[in-house]
Design a protein around this motif. Structure first.
Motif, PDB file in Angstrom:
ATOM      1  N   MET A   1     -14.951  11.571  15.067  1.00  0.00           N
ATOM      2  CA  MET A   1     -13.782  11.481  14.193  1.00  0.00           C
ATOM      3  C   MET A   1     -13.943  10.314  13.222  1.00  0.00           C
ATOM      4  O   MET A   1     -14.400   9.237  13.589  1.00  0.00           O
ATOM      5  CB  MET A   1     -12.508  11.273  15.022  1.00  0.00           C
ATOM      6  CG  MET A   1     -12.140  12.442  15.909  1.00  0.00           C
ATOM      7  SD  MET A   1     -10.639  12.125  16.857  1.00  0.00           S
ATOM      8  CE  MET A   1      -9.455  11.926  15.539  1.00  0.00           C
ATOM      9  N   THR A   2     -13.564  10.556  11.952  1.00  0.00           N
ATOM     10  CA  THR A   2     -13.624   9.492  10.965  1.00  0.00           C
ATOM     11  C   THR A   2     -12.287   8.774  10.890  1.00  0.00           C
ATOM     12  O   THR A   2     -11.226   9.382  11.050  1.00  0.00           O
ATOM     13  CB  THR A   2     -13.981  10.064   9.595  1.00  0.00           C
ATOM     14  OG1 THR A   2     -12.982  11.037   9.226  1.00  0.00           O
ATOM     15  CG2 THR A   2     -15.353  10.739   9.608  1.00  0.00           C
ATOM     16  N   THR A   3     -12.336   7.476  10.650  1.00  0.00           N
ATOM     17  CA  THR A   3     -11.116   6.690  10.520  1.00  0.00           C
ATOM     18  C   THR A   3     -10.498   6.948   9.156  1.00  0.00           C
ATOM     19  O   THR A   3     -11.183   6.829   8.131  1.00  0.00           O
ATOM     20  CB  THR A   3     -11.428   5.195  10.668  1.00  0.00           C
ATOM     21  OG1 THR A   3     -12.054   4.976  11.935  1.00  0.00           O
ATOM     22  CG2 THR A   3     -10.155   4.367  10.575  1.00  0.00           C
ATOM     23  N   PRO A   4      -9.205   7.307   9.104  1.00  0.00           N
ATOM     24  CA  PRO A   4      -8.580   7.559   7.804  1.00  0.00           C
ATOM     25  C   PRO A   4      -8.509   6.272   6.994  1.00  0.00           C
ATOM     26  O   PRO A   4      -8.440   5.174   7.556  1.00  0.00           O
ATOM     27  CB  PRO A   4      -7.182   8.065   8.179  1.00  0.00           C
ATOM     28  CG  PRO A   4      -6.936   7.546   9.555  1.00  0.00           C
ATOM     29  CD  PRO A   4      -8.270   7.498  10.224  1.00  0.00           C
ATOM     30  N   PRO A   5      -8.534   6.381   5.667  1.00  0.00           N
ATOM     31  CA  PRO A   5      -8.438   5.176   4.840  1.00  0.00           C
ATOM     32  C   PRO A   5      -7.081   4.505   5.035  1.00  0.00           C
ATOM     33  O   PRO A   5      -6.084   5.175   5.313  1.00  0.00           O
ATOM     34  CB  PRO A   5      -8.601   5.723   3.411  1.00  0.00           C
ATOM     35  CG  PRO A   5      -8.208   7.164   3.507  1.00  0.00           C
ATOM     36  CD  PRO A   5      -8.619   7.613   4.874  1.00  0.00           C
ATOM     37  N   PRO A   6      -7.033   3.191   4.911  1.00  0.00           N
ATOM     38  CA  PRO A   6      -5.760   2.496   5.119  1.00  0.00           C
ATOM     39  C   PRO A   6      -4.741   2.864   4.048  1.00  0.00           C
ATOM     40  O   PRO A   6      -5.095   3.078   2.880  1.00  0.00           O
ATOM     41  CB  PRO A   6      -6.147   1.017   5.036  1.00  0.00           C
ATOM     42  CG  PRO A   6      -7.398   0.998   4.218  1.00  0.00           C
ATOM     43  CD  PRO A   6      -8.121   2.269   4.561  1.00  0.00           C
ATOM     44  N   LEU A   7      -3.486   2.948   4.444  1.00  0.00           N
ATOM     45  CA  LEU A   7      -2.399   3.196   3.500  1.00  0.00           C
ATOM     46  C   LEU A   7      -2.068   1.928   2.718  1.00  0.00           C
ATOM     47  O   LEU A   7      -1.824   1.955   1.514  1.00  0.00           O
ATOM     48  CB  LEU A   7      -1.161   3.687   4.255  1.00  0.00           C
ATOM     49  CG  LEU A   7       0.118   3.867   3.441  1.00  0.00           C
ATOM     50  CD1 LEU A   7      -0.021   5.047   2.491  1.00  0.00           C
ATOM     51  CD2 LEU A   7       1.320   4.073   4.370  1.00  0.00           C
ATOM     52  N   THR A   8      -2.073   0.800   3.441  1.00  0.00           N
ATOM     53  CA  THR A   8      -1.602  -0.465   2.881  1.00  0.00           C
ATOM     54  C   THR A   8      -2.749  -1.431   2.640  1.00  0.00           C
ATOM     55  O   THR A   8      -3.628  -1.579   3.489  1.00  0.00           O
ATOM     56  CB  THR A   8      -0.586  -1.120   3.842  1.00  0.00           C
ATOM     57  OG1 THR A   8       0.524  -0.233   4.016  1.00  0.00           O
ATOM     58  CG2 THR A   8      -0.090  -2.449   3.313  1.00  0.00           C
ATOM     59  N   ASP A   9      -2.711  -2.079   1.502  1.00  0.00           N
ATOM     60  CA  ASP A   9      -3.613  -3.193   1.198  1.00  0.00           C
ATOM     61  C   ASP A   9      -2.931  -4.450   1.733  1.00  0.00           C
ATOM     62  O   ASP A   9      -2.010  -4.985   1.109  1.00  0.00           O
ATOM     63  CB  ASP A   9      -3.825  -3.274  -0.313  1.00  0.00           C
ATOM     64  CG  ASP A   9      -4.725  -4.428  -0.735  1.00  0.00           C
ATOM     65  OD1 ASP A   9      -4.976  -5.333   0.090  1.00  0.00           O
ATOM     66  OD2 ASP A   9      -5.157  -4.441  -1.899  1.00  0.00           O
ATOM     67  N   ARG A  10      -3.361  -4.906   2.907  1.00  0.00           N
ATOM     68  CA  ARG A  10      -2.683  -6.025   3.564  1.00  0.00           C
ATOM     69  C   ARG A  10      -2.748  -7.310   2.739  1.00  0.00           C
ATOM     70  O   ARG A  10      -1.797  -8.091   2.729  1.00  0.00           O
ATOM     71  CB  ARG A  10      -3.317  -6.262   4.939  1.00  0.00           C
ATOM     72  CG  ARG A  10      -3.086  -5.176   5.953  1.00  0.00           C
ATOM     73  CD  ARG A  10      -1.673  -5.122   6.460  1.00  0.00           C
ATOM     74  NE  ARG A  10      -1.223  -6.377   7.035  1.00  0.00           N
ATOM     75  CZ  ARG A  10       0.028  -6.576   7.461  1.00  0.00           C
ATOM     76  NH1 ARG A  10       0.919  -5.617   7.366  1.00  0.00           N
ATOM     77  NH2 ARG A  10       0.370  -7.737   7.984  1.00  0.00           N
ATOM     78  N   ILE A  11      -3.838  -7.526   2.045  1.00  0.00           N
ATOM     79  CA  ILE A  11      -3.945  -8.733   1.218  1.00  0.00           C
ATOM     80  C   ILE A  11      -2.893  -8.702   0.113  1.00  0.00           C
ATOM     81  O   ILE A  11      -2.214  -9.694  -0.158  1.00  0.00           O
ATOM     82  CB  ILE A  11      -5.369  -8.855   0.634  1.00  0.00           C
ATOM     83  CG1 ILE A  11      -6.382  -9.075   1.761  1.00  0.00           C
ATOM     84  CG2 ILE A  11      -5.434  -9.991  -0.388  1.00  0.00           C
ATOM     85  CD1 ILE A  11      -7.823  -9.107   1.291  1.00  0.00           C
ATOM     86  N   ALA A  12      -2.733  -7.535  -0.530  1.00  0.00           N
ATOM     87  CA  ALA A  12      -1.726  -7.399  -1.577  1.00  0.00           C
ATOM     88  C   ALA A  12      -0.321  -7.539  -1.012  1.00  0.00           C
ATOM     89  O   ALA A  12       0.557  -8.160  -1.638  1.00  0.00           O
ATOM     90  CB  ALA A  12      -1.884  -6.051  -2.280  1.00  0.00           C
TER      91      ALA A  12
END
Length: 273
Positions: A1-12
């Motif tokens: 299984m591939t990890t889905p791309p993050p929804l949130t840019d935590r740095i931003a």
């Protein structure tokens, strides 16, 4: 299984919150949520001695629970297993890349029969803004880019509690309409809340002023109140769950009933007119 791309840019997201805090944050929605949570805790009729609050803005929550441990809403929460009898996840869960993981960490931090309360923005939040920005961008550029965080519907968010292993899960909602002078005031308020766009897939180039001018026009036409102001919707969703304990009510096991429904119905007298 591939990890889905993050929804949130935590740095931003953290940068947006830091800017809001530095310029004087607008936290009336946190204050409303904290007052509601305080009222719910009073109804529980229990004294909590080891609370923790997961939040990006501590102020309103420290007022209602001055003894609480304040925990940033990092991907890995600073919560020790079984250390708390109350955990509040306060208006940050909608930004989580792994909301179930956040709730699981909250559950693990609870002592047996401990209480978890979460409040977050729901799917109808900023529905008007999402609509007019999409409409304006489509008209001006023929395309769309992510500008407003997608938020979960109450039926889906309630299911997260069960997936996270909470007992007696409950989800409910409160609508909070807010009146603004114009789109510019709404956008300024969102920045002051630390709720500006922090989507990982957001457009990184400056937004043309013409887009906001068109969106402001569309907003007034579609969602004006007839008196020169516009309305923005905020949907506050409250999630309640308990750490498992033997004293809690439990559903009956399938097949454990002692009477059949047919027998009960047959015993009800039939009315004769």
């Amino acid at each position: 299984m591939t990890t889905p791309p993050p929804l949130t840019d935590r740095i931003a997201l953290l940068r947006n919150r830091a800017r809001a805090a530095a310029s004087g944050p607008t936290l009336f929605l946190h204050e409303d949520a904290a007052a509601e949570i305080e009222e719910r805790l009073n109804e529980v009729n229990r004294r909590f001695t080891a609370p923790a609050v997961v939040t990006g803005f501590a102020g309103p929550w420290a007022k209602i629970l001055p003894q609480a441990k304040i925990v940033p809403d990092d991907e890995l929460l600073d919560l020790a297993p079984g250390a708390h009898d109350l955990v509040i996840h306060a208006l940050a869960l909608h930004w989580a890349n792994d909301p179930v993981g956040q709730l699981v960490q909250c559950r693990r931090a609870l002592a047996p029969d401990g209480l978890m309360l979460a409040v977050m923005f729901g799917g109808q939040t900023l529905a008007e803004l999402r609509s007019v920005l999409a409409d304006a961008e489509a008209r001006l550029t023929g395309g769309l880019s992510p500008r407003v965080l997608p938020m979960g519907e109450i039926r889906d968010l309630g299911g997260l509690l069960q997936r996270a292993g909470f007992a007696l899960p409950v989800a409910d909602m409160a609508a909070r309409p807010v009146s603004y002078r114009d789109l510019g005031q709404l956008m300024a308020d969102l920045r002051a809340m630390g709720e500006a766009n922090a989507l990982a897939a957001r457009r990184r180039t400056p937004t043309p002023r013409a887009l906001f001018a068109k969106a402001g026009q569309l907003y007034g036409e579609a969602f004006g109140d007839g008196m020169g102001r516009i309305t923005a919707s905020f949907e506050m969703i409250y999630l309640t769950g308990w750490a498992q304990h033997e004293s809690q009510q439990k559903p009956l096991r399938p097949g454990s009933a002692t009477h059949s429904l047919a027998a009960v119905l047959a015993a009800i007298p039939t009315r004769k007119d």
